[in-house]
Design an enzyme around this catalytic site. Structure first.
Site, PDB file in Angstrom:
ATOM      1  N   SER A   1      -7.386 -66.411  82.737  1.00 31.67           N
ATOM      2  CA  SER A   1      -7.273 -67.486  82.143  1.00 31.67           C
ATOM      3  C   SER A   1      -6.202 -68.606  82.762  1.00 31.67           C
ATOM      4  CB  SER A   1      -6.743 -67.022  80.710  1.00 31.67           C
ATOM      5  OG  SER A   1      -6.440 -68.452  80.030  1.00 31.67           O
TER       6      SER A   1
ATOM      7  N   TYR B   1      -1.200 -63.076  74.660  1.00 29.19           N
ATOM      8  CA  TYR B   1      -2.538 -63.380  75.286  1.00 29.19           C
ATOM      9  C   TYR B   1      -2.308 -63.692  76.876  1.00 29.19           C
ATOM     10  CZ  TYR B   1      -6.884 -65.687  76.547  1.00 29.19           C
ATOM     11  OH  TYR B   1      -8.119 -66.152  77.224  1.00 29.19           O
TER      12      TYR B   1
HETATM   13  N1  LIG Z   1     -13.137 -69.973  76.076  1.00 27.87           N
HETATM   14  C1  LIG Z   1     -12.360 -70.402  76.875  1.00 27.87           C
HETATM   15  O1  LIG Z   1     -12.218 -71.603  77.018  1.00 27.87           O
HETATM   16  C2  LIG Z   1     -11.998 -69.613  77.989  1.00 27.87           C
HETATM   17  C3  LIG Z   1     -10.918 -69.928  78.722  1.00 27.87           C
HETATM   18  C4  LIG Z   1     -10.350 -69.032  79.696  1.00 27.87           C
HETATM   19  C5  LIG Z   1     -10.677 -67.693  79.378  1.00 27.87           C
HETATM   20  N2  LIG Z   1     -11.660 -67.319  78.529  1.00 27.87           N
HETATM   21  C6  LIG Z   1     -11.808 -65.770  78.509  1.00 27.87           C
HETATM   22  O2  LIG Z   1     -13.224 -65.514  78.757  1.00 27.87           O
HETATM   23  C7  LIG Z   1     -13.548 -64.372  78.129  1.00 27.87           C
HETATM   24  C8  LIG Z   1     -14.705 -64.557  77.076  1.00 27.87           C
HETATM   25  O3  LIG Z   1     -14.061 -65.535  76.206  1.00 27.87           O
HETATM   26  P1  LIG Z   1     -14.843 -66.316  74.912  1.00 27.87           P
HETATM   27  O4  LIG Z   1     -14.212 -67.740  74.802  1.00 27.87           O
HETATM   28  O5  LIG Z   1     -16.204 -66.229  75.056  1.00 27.87           O
HETATM   29  O6  LIG Z   1     -14.302 -65.638  73.571  1.00 27.87           O
HETATM   30  P2  LIG Z   1     -14.904 -65.000  72.141  1.00 27.87           P
HETATM   31  O7  LIG Z   1     -16.108 -66.161  71.905  1.00 27.87           O
HETATM   32  O8  LIG Z   1     -13.828 -65.030  71.390  1.00 27.87           O
HETATM   33  O9  LIG Z   1     -15.768 -63.732  72.481  1.00 27.87           O
HETATM   34  C9  LIG Z   1     -15.139 -62.745  72.793  1.00 27.87           C
HETATM   35  C10 LIG Z   1     -15.833 -61.648  72.855  1.00 27.87           C
HETATM   36  O10 LIG Z   1     -14.970 -60.353  73.063  1.00 27.87           O
HETATM   37  C11 LIG Z   1     -15.457 -59.222  72.181  1.00 27.87           C
HETATM   38  N3  LIG Z   1     -14.523 -58.637  71.607  1.00 27.87           N
HETATM   39  C12 LIG Z   1     -13.240 -58.954  70.841  1.00 27.87           C
HETATM   40  N4  LIG Z   1     -12.555 -57.900  70.576  1.00 27.87           N
HETATM   41  C13 LIG Z   1     -13.385 -57.024  70.861  1.00 27.87           C
HETATM   42  C14 LIG Z   1     -12.947 -55.404  70.848  1.00 27.87           C
HETATM   43  N5  LIG Z   1     -11.827 -54.862  69.980  1.00 27.87           N
HETATM   44  N6  LIG Z   1     -14.097 -54.644  71.223  1.00 27.87           N
HETATM   45  C15 LIG Z   1     -15.175 -54.985  71.742  1.00 27.87           C
HETATM   46  N7  LIG Z   1     -15.367 -56.479  71.975  1.00 27.87           N
HETATM   47  C16 LIG Z   1     -14.444 -57.228  71.470  1.00 27.87           C
HETATM   48  C17 LIG Z   1     -16.061 -59.957  70.980  1.00 27.87           C
HETATM   49  O11 LIG Z   1     -17.064 -59.210  70.190  1.00 27.87           O
HETATM   50  P3  LIG Z   1     -17.258 -59.527  68.801  1.00 27.87           P
HETATM   51  O12 LIG Z   1     -17.980 -60.988  68.671  1.00 27.87           O
HETATM   52  O13 LIG Z   1     -18.188 -58.603  68.288  1.00 27.87           O
HETATM   53  O14 LIG Z   1     -15.929 -59.468  67.856  1.00 27.87           O
HETATM   54  C18 LIG Z   1     -16.749 -61.302  71.662  1.00 27.87           C
HETATM   55  O15 LIG Z   1     -18.175 -61.019  72.274  1.00 27.87           O
HETATM   56  C19 LIG Z   1     -12.611 -63.691  77.309  1.00 27.87           C
HETATM   57  O16 LIG Z   1     -11.750 -63.025  78.362  1.00 27.87           O
HETATM   58  C20 LIG Z   1     -11.246 -64.936  77.457  1.00 27.87           C
HETATM   59  O17 LIG Z   1     -10.009 -64.601  77.674  1.00 27.87           O
HETATM   60  C21 LIG Z   1     -11.861 -68.233  77.857  1.00 27.87           C
END
Ligand SMILES: NC(=O)c1ccc[n+]([C@@H]2O[C@H](COP(=O)([O-])OP(=O)(O)OC[C@H]3O[C@@H](n4cnc5c(N)ncnc54)[C@H](OP(=O)(O)O)[C@@H]3O)[C@@H](O)[C@H]2O)c1
Length: 253
Positions: free
Chosen positions: A157, A170
């Protein structure tokens, strides 16, 4: 080697017969990536917390006629090391190898000043975002080593590369992911063909982003689907030789 999307590999199915595990595959970026990899011929192992979400992605892959996926419901906060080892054993028995591992699942936790951060939030965020990545990678190493040229991607990130106020555990977990990536990359440099990199997706329209920035206009953000080419690149032969690097998805799409 500098990352580059220019390559002689123009196959429409560059991931054909590759077995790739995506964590957090039930929603957000992980879901889009799982579907995008399957479309390019990969057999995708869908790991996530909520079975219903994984089933929905499985069904979408099946309906589209892509290679049949596998489902792995696992709570990365609660899973014990024996459970990771059992899961890795099932993967090994079923596929005999793992060509790609995308650590994507994460938990945002509470955004607050460090002096107000609670230990429960701290432990939960580090367990899901960091320790699970270590345990899963460790357990899957025999399967990764058995693939001809495996690729591991850790999700970083912007706040894992430059500290930012109130992002608490985080941000710390994402800095640590960079350390895990670099350490592992250095270890695997010799005697293996496994490449390891970190990838910062950048601001993307997902539930996590909406939670962190509730006032943001959705139309100003890229969708998860727009990031998929970066992940296809990192899982395909195109990225051979890209190793130990902290990458940005924006540079790869
Ligand atoms: N979106 C952004 O702007 C952004 C920016 C920089 C980095 N990132 C990184 O990109 C990645 C994906 O993020 P996202 O935005 O797609 O997040 P998100 O929409 O919140 O999705 C997170 C995913 O992680 C799973 N998860 C969370 N807790 C878990 C657990 N205890 N066991 C198993 N699975 C779990 C969730 O499953 P459930 O739905 O079943 O809970 C969901 O599928 C992350 O590593 C995040 O830090 C995102």
């Amino acid at each position: 080697m500098e990352p580059s999307l220019q390559s002689s590999n123009t196959s429409s199915l560059p991931l054909e017969s590759k077995v790739i595990l995506v964590t957090g595959a039930g929603s957000g970026i992980g879901k889009a990536v799982a579907l995008g990899l399957a479309k390019k011929g990969a057999t995708v192992v869908l790991l996530g917390k909520t079975l219903e979400k994984l089933n929905a992605v499985y069904d979408e892959i099946e309906t589209a006629g892509y290679p049949q996926a596998a489902i792995a419901p696992l709570d990365l906060e609660k899973a014990t090391e024996p459970e990771y080892l059992h899961f890795a054993d099932v993967i090994y028995q079923e596929f005999g190898r793992l060509d790609g591992l995308i650590h994507n699942a994460a938990w945002l936790g509470e955004l607050a000043p460090m002096e107000l951060q609670g230990i429960e939030n701290w432990n939960k965020v580090l367990q899901i975002n960091l320790t699970s990545n270590f345990l899963l990678t460790k357990a899957l190493m025999p399967a990764l080593k058995n693939a001809p040229k495996a690729s591991i991607v850790f999700t970083s990130s912007g706040v894992g590369r430059k500290g930012k106020a109130y992002w608490g555990p985080y941000a710390v977990s994402k800095f640590a992911i960079e350390g895990l990536m670099q350490t592992l990359a250095d270890e695997l440099e010799t005697n293996t063909k496994i490449r390891v990199n970190s990838l910062n997706p950048g601001a993307t329209l997902t539930k996590m982003r909406r939670t962190a920035f509730p006032g943001e206009k959705p139309e100003t953000l890229p969708t998860p689907e727009q990031l998929v080419p970066a992940y296809i690149y990192l899982m395909s032969e195109q990225s051979q030789g890209v190793h130990g690097q902290a990458l940005n998805a924006r540079d790869l799409i």
